[in-house]
Design a protein around this motif. Sequence first.
Motif, short mmCIF file in Angstrom:
data_model
loop_
_atom_site.label_atom_id
_atom_site.label_comp_id
_atom_site.label_asym_id
_atom_site.label_seq_id
_atom_site.Cartn_x
_atom_site.Cartn_y
_atom_site.Cartn_z
N ILE A 241 25.06 52.38 -0.14
CA ILE A 241 24.21 53.65 0.14
C ILE A 241 24.40 53.78 -2.14
CG2 ILE A 241 25.29 56.72 -0.81
CD1 ILE A 241 27.05 56.61 1.03
N ILE A 242 23.25 53.60 -2.21
CA ILE A 242 22.41 52.75 -3.69
C ILE A 242 21.93 53.99 -4.09
CG2 ILE A 242 21.63 51.19 -4.64
CD1 ILE A 242 23.41 49.20 -3.75
N TYR A 243 21.62 53.97 -5.67
CA TYR A 243 20.48 54.37 -6.34
C TYR A 243 20.26 53.35 -7.01
CZ TYR A 243 17.20 57.76 -8.42
OH TYR A 243 16.16 58.80 -8.49
N GLY B 52 14.32 53.94 -5.60
CA GLY B 52 15.25 54.64 -4.69
C GLY B 52 16.47 55.07 -4.25
N TRP B 53 16.66 55.49 -3.64
CA TRP B 53 17.99 56.06 -2.57
C TRP B 53 18.21 54.45 -1.41
CZ3 TRP B 53 21.91 58.15 -3.77
CH2 TRP B 53 22.54 59.32 -4.66
N ASN B 54 19.03 54.33 -1.30
CA ASN B 54 18.74 53.06 -0.42
C ASN B 54 20.47 53.35 0.80
OD1 ASN B 54 17.03 50.97 0.37
ND2 ASN B 54 17.15 51.31 -2.34
N VAL B 55 20.19 53.76 1.87
CA VAL B 55 21.02 53.13 3.22
C VAL B 55 21.45 52.03 4.04
CG1 VAL B 55 22.99 54.87 4.20
CG2 VAL B 55 21.50 55.62 2.23
N GLU C 239 21.13 36.72 2.12
CA GLU C 239 22.17 36.72 0.70
C GLU C 239 21.83 38.01 0.30
OE1 GLU C 239 22.24 34.22 -2.78
OE2 GLU C 239 23.86 33.14 -0.58
N GLU C 240 20.18 38.21 0.43
CA GLU C 240 19.42 39.82 -0.59
C GLU C 240 19.21 39.96 0.69
OE1 GLU C 240 17.13 37.72 -3.75
OE2 GLU C 240 16.11 39.56 -3.45
N TYR C 241 18.84 41.68 0.77
CA TYR C 241 18.41 43.08 1.03
C TYR C 241 17.63 43.68 0.49
CZ TYR C 241 18.04 46.67 5.07
OH TYR C 241 17.48 47.73 5.75
N ASN C 242 16.60 43.85 0.76
CA ASN C 242 15.65 44.92 -0.03
C ASN C 242 15.72 44.75 -1.42
OD1 ASN C 242 13.67 47.57 -0.31
ND2 ASN C 242 15.65 48.45 0.36
N GLY C 243 16.19 43.55 -1.74
CA GLY C 243 16.43 43.26 -3.77
C GLY C 243 17.64 43.39 -4.26
N ILE D 242 27.35 54.99 -4.49
CA ILE D 242 28.39 54.97 -4.61
C ILE D 242 28.99 54.83 -2.72
CG2 ILE D 242 28.30 57.73 -6.05
CD1 ILE D 242 26.55 58.65 -3.33
N SER D 243 28.73 54.07 -2.73
CA SER D 243 28.70 53.01 -1.32
C SER D 243 30.03 53.76 -0.88
CB SER D 243 28.73 51.61 -1.32
OG SER D 243 27.27 51.19 -2.08
N ILE D 244 30.70 53.45 0.44
CA ILE D 244 31.94 53.96 1.50
C ILE D 244 32.63 52.55 1.24
CG2 ILE D 244 33.39 54.84 3.00
CD1 ILE D 244 31.75 56.81 1.38
N THR D 245 33.28 52.49 0.22
CA THR D 245 33.71 51.06 -0.01
C THR D 245 35.38 50.67 0.23
OG1 THR D 245 34.45 51.41 -1.90
CG2 THR D 245 32.66 50.51 -2.38
N LYS D 246 35.96 50.06 0.44
CA LYS D 246 37.16 49.90 1.17
C LYS D 246 37.94 50.88 1.30
CE LYS D 246 40.30 46.01 1.89
NZ LYS D 246 41.26 44.96 1.52
N THR D 247 38.05 50.58 -0.48
CA THR D 247 39.38 51.62 -1.50
C THR D 247 38.39 52.84 -0.85
OG1 THR D 247 39.27 50.22 -2.84
CG2 THR D 247 40.07 52.27 -3.31
N VAL D 248 37.32 52.73 -1.26
CA VAL D 248 36.31 55.22 -0.73
C VAL D 248 37.44 54.99 1.06
CG1 VAL D 248 34.93 56.64 -0.23
CG2 VAL D 248 34.71 54.95 -2.02
N LEU D 249 37.49 54.22 1.53
CA LEU D 249 37.53 54.73 2.98
C LEU D 249 39.21 54.59 3.37
CD1 LEU D 249 36.55 55.32 5.92
CD2 LEU D 249 37.38 52.46 6.44
#
Lengths: 357, 169
Positions: free
Chosen positions: A66-68, A73-76, A86-90, A119-126
């Motif tokens: 989850i990136i802003y 803008g917002w990218n999920v 290697e690259e997705y949407n920049g 605010i990605s759900i990373t390994k630690t967040v999960l």
Amino acid sequence: MMKRIHLILLFMLALFANTPANASSHASGKGSVDVKKIIFEHVQDSYEWHIATVGDKHISISLPVIIYSESKGWNVFSSSVFHEQEEYNGFRISSSGNHEGKIVELDIIGNEVRPLLDISITKTVLSVILNSILLVVIVLFTARWYKHRKPDDKAPGGFVGVMEMLVTMVVDDLIKPNIGKNYKRYTPYLLTAFFFIFLSNLMGLIPIFPGGANVTGNIAVTLVLATCTFIAVNLFGNKEYYKEIFWPDVPAWLKVPLPLMPLIELFGVFVKPFALTVRLFANILAGHAVMLAFISLIFITMAVNVYIGSAMTVVSLLFTVFMSFLELLVAFIQAFVFTMLSSVFIGLSQPEHHGSE
Amino acid sequence: MSLLLPEAGLVFWMLVAFGIVYFILHRYGFPAITSMVDERKRFIDDALKNAKEANEKLANIEQQSQDILKKAQEEQTRILREAAATRDQLIKEAREKAEDEGEKMLAETRRLIQQEKEDVLNEIRAQVAELSLSIAEKIIRKELSSTESQKAYIGKLVDEAMADKEKGK
């Protein structure tokens, strides 16, 4: 029941010995074992949860990103997109430099910069979320036992008994003596902190999903915990406490015209939570790193010579088992120390009578 | 060193997760446990206090009962002693009374016997007098036939009567 627990433990131990093996096979493709990389891959956060590698296939859980960013803008999206491209949407995962392992985008000049909000759900967040759910379930399960019981009923046994013992220990040995008469207000927070840290530490010792993540060995997690203590200390500090910071009981020339003592006191206010943050983080991080280092020893020596490697395997395994036991102890001690220091700091913020000693 | 720099996203999630956990446990978790432990502690303290008091009371009661027992024993000995004394007194009195009575009866009997004796004596005397008279009559009837002897006999009687008279004086 005991037998089953033994079996589970054995199974976990076997897997524990396996996990870094898979991680290393990944690295050993280049020839030698990169211990530093293995350890850092484990202790750092990542956008996916790598469980094992079987042959060439990576078994991992893809987690949502989850990136802003200001420009896009917002990218999920799922982190699995980086498996194919290697690259997705920049966005891409930086492979070197300051932001290694993090998702970056390119600014106008072509530098890698972090998006504004990640605010990605990373390994630690999960892992934090899973641990939180587990903690809530455990404590509510325990609390439910008390619902339909009277004080003159039999004391609980089994799991509830263990929980009650821990709660009583934390309250009677840490909170009550350190805080004093107002201890009741802080009990829920300190108990939550204790059990959160304790559970996260224990989960960190379990080598496979959903354990094994380096939660309390992450500075962001410990920072939040220490901040909570900081708030508890300073929000509810009484008049005496603030007087001792800004107008301490020292000779006047230490306060006017240069506020020497107030500056030192104020510095102390911020050093306390900092000490809490770093102590917990460093202890758990070191524990994870040492254990991984012992395991990696097997693969380093294996790469040198099969016979030395075989001998080393036994030694390393013994050391790892020993370390696991040590870490079990550390898991408890660190939770204990964090709670104790928090209570001490809270207790210091409510001096009951000034200058009695 | 990225290890030492807290990640903003992780801080955010940690805050959210820990906040929720704290909220839930603060509302529904720990207070239930701690209050129950406190209540149980109070209950046990009360029970201990009550037990102690009961023990004290029991000891008190034991003391009291022993006191009562002791008193009762004293009373018993006292009563026994008194009873013995009373008995002795009664017996003594009865004996004295019996002796008195006996003496009285004895005196009465003696008096009666005396009376009887006197009565009998009087009767005997009367009969003897009568007999004497009749004998005297018979003798006189026979003896008066001779004057000599009559004269002797009369003289003798006069003497005797004189002697009696003298004696009566």
